[in-house]
Design a protein around this motif. Structure first.
Motif, PDB file in Angstrom:
ATOM      1  N   GLY A 231      -1.943  -3.366  -8.681  1.00  0.00           N
ATOM      2  CA  GLY A 231      -1.599  -1.981  -9.011  1.00  0.00           C
ATOM      3  C   GLY A 231      -2.424  -0.997  -8.182  1.00  0.00           C
ATOM      4  N   ARG A 232      -3.704  -1.236  -8.111  1.00  0.00           N
ATOM      5  CA  ARG A 232      -4.580  -0.315  -7.356  1.00  0.00           C
ATOM      6  C   ARG A 232      -4.306  -0.372  -5.857  1.00  0.00           C
ATOM      7  NH1 ARG A 232      -8.433  -2.516 -10.993  1.00  0.00           N
ATOM      8  NH2 ARG A 232      -9.380  -3.760  -9.344  1.00  0.00           N
ATOM      9  N   ALA A 233      -3.868  -1.543  -5.376  1.00  0.00           N
ATOM     10  CA  ALA A 233      -3.593  -1.685  -3.943  1.00  0.00           C
ATOM     11  C   ALA A 233      -2.272  -1.012  -3.554  1.00  0.00           C
ATOM     12  CB  ALA A 233      -3.549  -3.164  -3.571  1.00  0.00           C
ATOM     13  N   SER A 234      -1.443  -0.731  -4.553  1.00  0.00           N
ATOM     14  CA  SER A 234      -0.147  -0.094  -4.285  1.00  0.00           C
ATOM     15  C   SER A 234      -0.283   1.431  -4.347  1.00  0.00           C
ATOM     16  CB  SER A 234       0.868  -0.547  -5.337  1.00  0.00           C
ATOM     17  OG  SER A 234       0.624   0.126  -6.574  1.00  0.00           O
ATOM     18  N   SER A 235       0.846   2.131  -4.200  1.00  0.00           N
ATOM     19  CA  SER A 235       0.837   3.588  -4.402  1.00  0.00           C
ATOM     20  C   SER A 235       0.815   3.938  -5.884  1.00  0.00           C
ATOM     21  CB  SER A 235       2.100   4.223  -3.815  1.00  0.00           C
ATOM     22  OG  SER A 235       2.056   4.254  -2.437  1.00  0.00           O
ATOM     23  N   GLY A 236       1.272   3.026  -6.735  1.00  0.00           N
ATOM     24  CA  GLY A 236       1.306   3.327  -8.163  1.00  0.00           C
ATOM     25  C   GLY A 236       2.120   2.286  -8.901  1.00  0.00           C
ATOM     26  N   VAL A 237       1.825   2.124 -10.196  1.00  0.00           N
ATOM     27  CA  VAL A 237       2.558   1.166 -11.026  1.00  0.00           C
ATOM     28  C   VAL A 237       3.615   1.912 -11.832  1.00  0.00           C
ATOM     29  CG1 VAL A 237       2.372  -0.519 -12.902  1.00  0.00           C
ATOM     30  CG2 VAL A 237       0.538  -0.331 -11.213  1.00  0.00           C
TER      31      VAL A 237
ATOM     32  N   GLY B 282       3.961   1.609  -1.265  1.00  0.00           N
ATOM     33  CA  GLY B 282       5.078   1.640  -2.214  1.00  0.00           C
ATOM     34  C   GLY B 282       4.650   1.552  -3.661  1.00  0.00           C
ATOM     35  N   LEU B 283       5.599   1.869  -4.540  1.00  0.00           N
ATOM     36  CA  LEU B 283       5.394   1.723  -5.979  1.00  0.00           C
ATOM     37  C   LEU B 283       5.746   0.290  -6.380  1.00  0.00           C
ATOM     38  CD1 LEU B 283       7.134   5.064  -6.999  1.00  0.00           C
ATOM     39  CD2 LEU B 283       4.663   4.602  -7.049  1.00  0.00           C
TER      40      LEU B 283
ATOM     41  N   ARG C 273       0.810  -1.221   0.000  1.00  0.00           N
ATOM     42  CA  ARG C 273       0.000   0.000   0.000  1.00  0.00           C
ATOM     43  C   ARG C 273       0.845   1.275   0.000  1.00  0.00           C
ATOM     44  NH1 ARG C 273      -4.751   2.074   1.916  1.00  0.00           N
ATOM     45  NH2 ARG C 273      -4.406   4.005   3.050  1.00  0.00           N
TER      46      ARG C 273
ATOM     47  N   ARG D 239      -3.913  -5.752 -12.205  1.00  0.00           N
ATOM     48  CA  ARG D 239      -4.473  -4.415 -12.017  1.00  0.00           C
ATOM     49  C   ARG D 239      -4.930  -4.200 -10.577  1.00  0.00           C
ATOM     50  NH1 ARG D 239      -8.959  -3.766 -15.546  1.00  0.00           N
ATOM     51  NH2 ARG D 239      -8.932  -6.010 -15.899  1.00  0.00           N
TER      52      ARG D 239
END
Lengths: 258, 258
Positions: free
Chosen positions: B175-181, B154-155, B152, B172
């Motif tokens: 990706g949404r669960a992270s800070s960004g892809v 980190g990239l 959550r 995807r």
């Protein structure tokens, strides 16, 4: 013309000074706040750099207006006169998490027409600049007009939001039609990679005027097309879905989004 | 230990020499061929660099085997003895289209256990290296163990293929669960960004031993977890779906793919 050169020299000095502020911050603890969502960040450094520009502009060019990412106290309903459009740190998430892949950007518009644009890739020390009808430059060296490479033969950058949404069919289709997707997370750096032929297109999900202003001037000087994703011209007073691309790739991409 | 230092010094010399070959090629026309698909490329430079390493190794370390990306005449069914696993240019698409964001990689395995790993980011002049149980280094400076940042915060880098497939729901969602892809297009550079804490994870769709070998040794020296996407250990004799991540991000990611 002399006034343009003088203005250009001043802006370059300011950009290098602002870059020092951004790099110096890596030695300290950066204070990070969430704006609209947990991935829409602002730091004390964004604010400090924007303030630095506002003070310089009001000293050297009193009466010219500033539209800055962090200055919500400057709402704009028109672009009359000379307007400075500023992104103190484009790619704030990268700035915070990677300490690289961010840019400082300035675009100057005269009655809505872009005439000076600057994208400074701080950590690579690469300053991209352009003046309307006078070409675009990288660290003072003139850039060649971009070759008209089709989507199929080039890499394409697509924004995180478009790629990861539930409803990302078009974006993924464009990705598959290209040679490959790259995602940097800075509209300015993605645009300058198109400007140097490293990418054939960059698609943004929801770019604000300060994400667009500088890069658009540079891109257009090199023969690239910069529009909304449906092909309409950019509205510099609100957020836009965007595409900047070679003419061929542009045609192919907007066809998918119409 | 002396033999290890000697070997390390030789390899570093070879890497810098190979880097010169890759950079010099930008002055010439590079000859590009498609391998399995139009985005799976090989150039004369990949082949030249691999041949350069094969000659050096057979001269200095006769009897040691080489598993190289371009040497399909070396099929392996085991990793007995000392095996050099080489990717002469990791990120060939970037090498061809961007002239940046590619790496030269060497991993040395002893009976299947990695003991020396090198990822050289040529255009940034950043040499990442590690020796088993002796830490990992960037241009000779020891790297700190990576902080255990959750997904959550980190990239995350995800491969083109996983992100753009029709069937990309899990990718995807992560990706949404992270800070960004972010997508760089070089397994080596994506792994070293995890190793330096700039990303919390990198997910590969189908990595070969030469995409994995060097980076895995570096990553593991820094406390990262490198496995197949279903959590099983890497099989160094075939292609793998992979994830390298901080312990927390790793746990969260494999849960999504089980």
């Amino acid at each position: 013309m002399n006034r343009l050169i003088e203005r250009d020299q001043l802006i370059e000095e300011w950009l290098y000074e602002a870059a020092k502020i951004s790099k110096k911050s890596f030695e300290q603890t950066i204070s990070v706040e969430e704006k609209t969502t947990r991935t829409d960040l602002v730091t004390n450094i964004d604010k400090k750099i924007e303030q630095f520009f506002i003070e310089k502009i009001s000293t050297y060019f009193p009466g010219e207006r500033v539209l800055g990412e962090e200055s919500s106290k400057y709402p704009f309903t028109d672009l009359k006169g000379t307007v400075w459009i500023i992104d103190p740190i484009d790619g704030t998430l990268n700035f915070v998490k990677q300490k690289s892949d961010f840019a400082i950007m300035i675009g100057i518009y005269e009655n809505g027409i872009g005439y000076l644009g600057y994208v400074y890739d701080v950590m690579r020390d690469e300053l991209y600049s352009a003046a309307k009808n006078q070409g675009a430059y990288l660290n003072g060296e003139q850039l060649e007009r971009v070759e008209d490479i089709p989507l199929r033969e080039g890499l394409v950058a697509i924004s995180h939001r478009l790629m990861t949404n539930e409803n990302s069919d078009e974006a993924r289709r464009i990705g598959r039609a290209s040679s490959g997707v790259r995602m940097i997370g800075s509209a300015g750096l993605e645009t300058t990679r198109v400007a140097t032929g490293k990418l054939v297109a960059y698609i943004g999900a929801s770019l604000a005027p300060w994400d667009i202003a500088a890069g658009k001037i540079i891109a257009e000087e090199l023969g690239l097309i910069y529009t909304q994703l449906n092909g309409e011209i950019i509205d510099m007073l609100c957020h836009n879905k965007t595409v900047v691309a070679t003419p061929s790739a542009h045609k192919e991409i907007i066809k998918n989004f119409k």
